[in-house]
Scaffold this active site. Sequence first.
Site, PDB file in Angstrom:
ATOM      1  N   GLU A 169       0.822  -1.214   0.000  1.00  0.00           N
ATOM      2  CA  GLU A 169       0.000   0.000   0.000  1.00  0.00           C
ATOM      3  C   GLU A 169       0.858   1.267   0.000  1.00  0.00           C
ATOM      4  O   GLU A 169       1.619   1.502   0.941  1.00  0.00           O
ATOM      5  CB  GLU A 169      -0.911   0.040   1.224  1.00  0.00           C
ATOM      6  CG  GLU A 169      -1.808   1.277   1.245  1.00  0.00           C
ATOM      7  CD  GLU A 169      -2.629   1.392   2.522  1.00  0.00           C
ATOM      8  OE1 GLU A 169      -3.667   2.073   2.489  1.00  0.00           O
ATOM      9  OE2 GLU A 169      -2.224   0.811   3.549  1.00  0.00           O
ATOM     10  N   GLU A 199     -12.029   2.737   5.813  1.00  0.00           N
ATOM     11  CA  GLU A 199     -10.969   3.024   6.783  1.00  0.00           C
ATOM     12  C   GLU A 199     -10.966   4.520   7.095  1.00  0.00           C
ATOM     13  O   GLU A 199     -10.063   5.257   6.714  1.00  0.00           O
ATOM     14  CB  GLU A 199      -9.606   2.585   6.229  1.00  0.00           C
ATOM     15  CG  GLU A 199      -8.524   2.568   7.295  1.00  0.00           C
ATOM     16  CD  GLU A 199      -7.144   2.281   6.725  1.00  0.00           C
ATOM     17  OE1 GLU A 199      -6.389   1.550   7.375  1.00  0.00           O
ATOM     18  OE2 GLU A 199      -6.810   2.793   5.635  1.00  0.00           O
TER      19      GLU A 199
END
Length: 275
Positions: A143, A246
């Site tokens: 990520e 998130e």
Amino acid sequence: MPRFAANLSMLYNEHDFLDRFAAAARDGFKGVEYLFPYAFAASDLAARLADNGLQQVLFNAPPGDWDRGERGTACLPGRESEFREGFLRALEYAEALDCPRIHVMAGLMPAGSSKDELRATYVGNVGWAAEQAAKAGRQVLLEPINTRDMPGFFLNYQEEAHAIVQGVGAKNLQVQFDLYHCQIMEGDLAAKIRKYLPTGRVGHFQIAGVPERHEPDIGEINHPYLFGVIDEVEAQCGWQGWIGCEYRPRRGAVPGGTSDGLGWLRALRLSGLAG
């Protein structure tokens, strides 16, 4: 049709962690993710998933000493044994939780170091992790994270991550495409979705409003439009992943705070843009 997973590290903080599974299920979530499972027995987590009809879609491999500010060890020379031991532990949890994806955090660059100096360590570690995960039928995700929230993080841009995935060449090594981080660093989100999703290298999406990282119905990103783009492209290429929620609820850890902020998701469900 995009499927949304509740990130239990950030949502439902009005509840103790193990009670967040039931709270997410009550709001209609079918999948969950979170940062780390290691403070709990895998059997306890598996029971919460089963009791609430939830799928574990993602968690992170051990990040080093999180409480002292470490954010992964994959890029750190001299920490290879620790990285490998931690990843094998993550695989054990993934097996117990039937979780298909493990995110490997790259880590913060040591003072005075450069990406070029750290790249070989990083590539070697993620390549090894992909090999181990393949034996277990799991995916490894990388990520890119923005430098405002995490100064000094090794991996920051989508192009960087995709180049590493291509270079390693493991079919189960993919990119975790966080729209929040990408908007802060790069923008041009719709074009990047159209570019990268058909490649097969995107394993997971995450969302949050920019700039405050609250619900995706405030801020500078037009999330409903992007969900439509994802829906269009996934129908063309057969992508079947998840979108992790998130973000930090605006109302914080107050009773009903997370649920009260889910109007954006209820509207998507009514429009047919959410699974």
